[in-house]
Scaffold this motif. Structure first.
Motif, PDB file in Angstrom:
ATOM      1  N   TYR A   1       8.963  50.931  80.644  1.00 16.93           N
ATOM      2  CA  TYR A   1       9.482  51.126  79.288  1.00 16.93           C
ATOM      3  C   TYR A   1      10.798  51.902  79.308  1.00 16.93           C
ATOM      4  O   TYR A   1      11.742  51.566  78.598  1.00 16.93           O
TER       5      TYR A   1
ATOM      6  N   PHE B   1      14.363  48.890  72.458  1.00 16.37           N
ATOM      7  CA  PHE B   1      13.529  50.054  72.742  1.00 16.37           C
ATOM      8  C   PHE B   1      12.079  49.620  72.676  1.00 16.37           C
ATOM      9  O   PHE B   1      11.572  49.306  71.605  1.00 16.37           O
ATOM     10  N   GLU B   2      11.437  49.563  73.839  1.00 17.38           N
ATOM     11  CA  GLU B   2      10.025  49.192  73.902  1.00 17.38           C
ATOM     12  C   GLU B   2       9.229  50.451  74.206  1.00 17.38           C
ATOM     13  O   GLU B   2       9.527  51.172  75.156  1.00 17.38           O
ATOM     14  N   GLN B   3       8.215  50.693  73.376  1.00 12.36           N
ATOM     15  CA  GLN B   3       7.379  51.878  73.533  1.00 12.36           C
ATOM     16  C   GLN B   3       5.919  51.482  73.408  1.00 12.36           C
ATOM     17  O   GLN B   3       5.588  50.544  72.681  1.00 12.36           O
TER      18      GLN B   3
ATOM     19  N   ILE C   1       8.542  47.069  69.646  1.00 10.05           N
ATOM     20  CA  ILE C   1       9.949  46.932  70.028  1.00 10.05           C
ATOM     21  C   ILE C   1      10.811  47.214  68.811  1.00 10.05           C
ATOM     22  O   ILE C   1      10.574  46.672  67.727  1.00 10.05           O
TER      23      ILE C   1
ATOM     24  N   SER D   1      14.536  50.072  78.222  1.00 11.32           N
ATOM     25  CA  SER D   1      14.934  50.515  76.885  1.00 11.32           C
ATOM     26  C   SER D   1      16.288  51.204  76.902  1.00 11.32           C
ATOM     27  O   SER D   1      16.637  51.890  77.864  1.00 11.32           O
TER      28      SER D   1
ATOM     29  N   TRP E   1      18.114  42.753  76.329  1.00 13.41           N
ATOM     30  CA  TRP E   1      17.861  44.190  76.296  1.00 13.41           C
ATOM     31  C   TRP E   1      19.143  44.959  76.016  1.00 13.41           C
ATOM     32  O   TRP E   1      19.126  45.976  75.330  1.00 13.41           O
TER      33      TRP E   1
END
Length: 187
Positions: free
Chosen positions: A60, A120-122, A144, A64, A115
């Motif tokens: 992640y 932003f991947e959490q 995302i 991100s 990307w």
């Protein structure tokens, strides 16, 4: 002692192999193509591959970032075993459900430009990890966003298979499915 004459005889015959039946020199054959240069892989910090959960957190973090920020491909590659594969599952609005299996490098060639437009991947919840000795399955729902504090654009789940090689954990398989986030109903 006996081997020496055999070797010399083999070397003596080698130039004859370059002549045709008529005794004329044959053109040299081109050398086989060089093996592809393996992609650069970075060294990871000790904690980045210490557990399956650490791999997820590092993944992640590495993918991100804001629009225009170059992603460190060597660090991303270093999370994945050299034989890792990626599976993308989805449901196309017109064509229906699909599954696409991709090697890591073609996946990165497709994903990295996306990307770098802001991604932003959490984790949306704590990952569920099932582990037995040197194998682990990680199930991690995610959200995302296009900007760090922006609205959720997509939700989905990552399913990772990880393996321990005696020194560190590797992602050996990544499957995921995303869907557009449904906006909350208006009051």
């Amino acid at each position: 002692m006996i081997r020496r004459p055999v070797r010399l005889a083999a070397l003596a015959l080698a130039p004859a192999a370059l002549l045709s039946a008529q005794g004329k020199p044959q053109p040299l054959q081109p050398a086989p193509p060089a093996a592809p240069v393996p992609p650069l892989r970075a060294e990871l910090a000790a904690g980045e591959a210490a557990s399956p959960e650490a791999l997820v957190n590092a993944l992640y973090a590495f993918i991100s970032g804001p629009a225009g920020q170059k992603r460190d491909l060597a660090k991303i590659r270093a999370l994945f075993h050299a034989t890792a594969r990626v599976e993308v599952a989805g449901n196309h609005p017109e064509k229906g459900a699909f599954l696409r299996v991709i090697e890591l490098e073609p996946f990165l060639a497709f994903a990295v430009p996306q990307w770098e437009t802001g991604f932003f991947e959490q984790a949306a919840a704590a990952p569920v990890v099932k582990r037995w000795q040197g194998l682990a399955q990680v199930w991690t729902p995610y959200a995302i966003r296009r900007t760090a504090g922006g609205p959720v654009a997509f939700t989905g789940v990552n399913a990772l298979q990880c393996a321990w090689d005696g020194k560190r954990w590797w992602i050996t398989h990544l499957a995921f499915e995303s869907a557009a986030a449904v906006p909350p109903p208006k009051p």
